[in-house]
Write a protein that holds these residues in place. Structure first.
Motif: not given
Length: 591
Positions: A327-339
């Motif tokens: 299953w995939a959990i989208p993360a809008p705006g979470g596109g950083s390695r740190a997050f």
């Protein structure tokens, strides 16, 4: 003039300037401004500033009074100067110059402060709840509770429901929790039970020919406390209707629930029409049957993109067991390695091996991270397209048999929404969850058992019970959820004895057990029971949401602590030897 007051402490306005008045209340605080004493006098209705100058006969008494003393004040209403008007108080245009102060009741040093409301140990607050309830926030919550209950009752009566009371002392009936038992003095060795819910009685009211029942009902369950349920007792809006379908119940109750929320939303939006989401869909999209729909994230299955891929961990699991899903959990705006690394560390702190992820940097077409590297750009692009992800977004993955990871996936979805501030804090998002399974597999007892409510009507009726796999049978059962809480639960009832017998037989209950434990209900269904259904809404949870509180003890007048103890009244307590003799009881030593 009245012995104690001509006005309340919230009543005086500019129009009262020049009047001689009498107020009674509690000393909220005392301020000394260069010999001029200011007393904030508080009662249930509000607060008035009282002034005592050294020339007043009341000054000597004013010097003595302390916080939470109960006093009576006689004096003249005067207008405040423009620079001293308090626009935050309804009485802020005026003050009362004290002519006489009578101490009605003194108070020693307080075990907890009322003014200012600083955080204080909960056990102290509960032991001195009568002081705690004087605090502005808690006092306002309790009055808001009163208003919410009044509005609820008003809307139910407008919807043509009648309020009936059901017994408090009744027979034990399994409702999913332990009963509180009450020993009978007249029948030694026998016990009444406090009702876990008026379930059977409200159904019997329908069998008796009354059409629309409601009750603001106390319910008693001997279960461990948690933040969204008090130990011991709670209140629910209990309803039942005759000759109705599931949609009829929704049509009757949705305006009531929406009306209550809209009346106390304080500017927050309320879902205009409650969507209906099937149980199987809500679990796959949100990972819980009580989703917080203020969070826009919806999970999706992406198993096909990992099958046969270079990400051997997931690919190997899929190849080995056909029940495995990713299953995939989208993360809008979470596109950083740190997050992504932060979320991975959180998952490990939750006892999980971690969270696989892909993130999409601004200005780059291909995804980044170990998962993207292993499955390749084509599969990564397919996942991105399926989920509608953009640059600056991320996606997390969980894999295994859904029954084993669904709850964690739902928690992860909510965590992502909170961390990325995606949750709309200015809304109440409500929805019906429908089509709950009638039965579930009890792994501990290795048998089929009821999953929700044994009195529900199975979808497909007797034929479904006789011909289908019990675990595939859905029931006419539904919940109402709001902002991550289940606030109501209900069903269309099974009104036919033969269906009831079959359903209980599937769950392993023989005719003798059915007769012994539910004989009254079974007999009632044999005498022309109408099709009927209803629900019960958790009023304490609704009030908690509308007050913006995080704990039910903040909206309940005299709650127990988390150990199910009433610290104010000292309950539970030991019975005397005489009480035990009268009840024919003996207390066994521990161990």
């Amino acid at each position: 003039m009245h012995r104690y007051r001509s006005h309340t402490c919230g009543a005086l306005r500019g129009a009262d300037v020049g009047a001689n008045v009498r107020l009674s209340g509690w000393v909220h605080r005392v301020r000394d401004h260069g010999g001029l004493l200011f007393i904030d006098l508080r009662d249930h209705y509000g607060l008035t500033q009282v002034v005592a100058d050294p020339d007043s006969p009341a000054f000597a008494t004013a010097e003595r009074v302390r916080a939470e003393w109960c006093i009576r004040v006689d004096g003249e209403v005067k207008a405040r100067t423009d620079d001293t008007v308090n626009s935050n108080l309804p009485t802020g245009e005026v003050e009362v110059f004290a002519r006489e102060i009578e101490v009605l009741s003194e108070a020693p040093e307080l075990p907890l402060p009322v003014f200012g409301e600083p955080d204080y140990p909960e056990d102290t607050r509960l032991k001195y709840r009568f002081l705690d309830l004087r605090r502005e926030t808690l006092h306002a919550n309790i009055m808001r509770r009163v208003a919410i209950l009044a509005k609820t009752r008003e809307l139910m009566i407008e919807a043509a429901f009648q309020e009936f009371a059901t017994p408090i002392l009744t027979a034990s009936s399994p409702e999913g929790a332990r009963d509180f038992l009450v020993p009978s003095r007249l029948y030694p060795g026998s016990f009444y039970a406090l009702p876990q819910a008026p379930q059977q009685f409200k159904q019997l009211i329908m069998v008796a020919g009354f059409d629309r029942y409601f009750q603001i009902a106390p319910c008693f369950r001997d279960e461990d406390p948690r933040a969204d349920r008090l130990p011991g007792e709670f209140y629910q809006l209990d309803i039942e209707m005759s000759f109705v379908t599931q949609d009829d119940v929704f049509a009757a109750m949705e305006p009531v629930i929406r009306g209550v929320f809209e009346a106390f939303a304080d500017g927050k939006t309320v879902t205009p029409e409650f969507p209906q989401i099937a149980y199987r869909d809500v679990m796959r999209k949100y990972g819980t049957d009580k989703p917080d729909l203020r969070n826009p994230i919806e999970m999706q299955a992406v198993t096909e993109h990992f099958a046969g891929s270079g990400f051997k961990v997931f690919a190997g699991m899929i190849e080995k067991d056909p029940e495995v899903e990713v299953w995939a959990i989208p993360a809008p705006g979470g596109g950083s390695r740190a997050f992504c690394d932060r979320m991975n560390n959180w998952a490990q702190s939750e006892g999980q091996p971690g969270l696989g992820y892909i993130f999409f940097r601004e200005g780059e077409e291909e995804g980044a991270g170990p998962v993207a590297k292993n499955i390749g750009p084509e599969r990564t692009a397919a996942i991105r397209t399926q989920l509608g992800l953009a640059a600056g977004d991320a996606v997390f993955f969980v894999a295994g048999k859904p029954a084993h990871f669904t709850a964690f996936a739902g928690t992860a979805r909510q965590k992502v929404g909170e961390e990325l501030k995606l949750i709309d804090e200015e809304s109440f998002a409500l929805a019906w969850i429908v089509d709950f399974p009638m039965f579930e597999w009890n792994e501990e007892e290795k048998k089929v058992d009821f999953s929700h409510n044994p009195f529900s009507m199975p979808q497909g009726g007797l034929e479904a019970l006789e011909t289908a796999d019990p675990l595939s049978v859905a029931a006419h059962q539904y919940d109402l959820v709001c902002n991550g809480y289940e606030i109501a639960s209900g069903a269309i009832r099974n009104h036919k004895p033969e269906i009831m017998r079959k359903a209980f037989a599937i769950a392993g209950y023989g005719e003798d057990v059915l007769e012994e434990r539910f004989g009254g209900m079974l007999r009632a269904l044999q005498f022309g029971a109408p099709p009927h259904g209803g629900m019960a809404a958790g009023l304490d949870r609704i009030i908690m949401l509308l007050c913006g509180a995080k704990n039910l003890r903040e909206i309940t007048m005299f709650p127990m602590n988390q150990q199910a103890q009433d610290l104010l009244m000292g309950a539970p307590s030991e019975a005397t030897a005489q009480q035990l003799r009268e009840l024919s009881l003996r207390v066994l030593p521990k161990g």
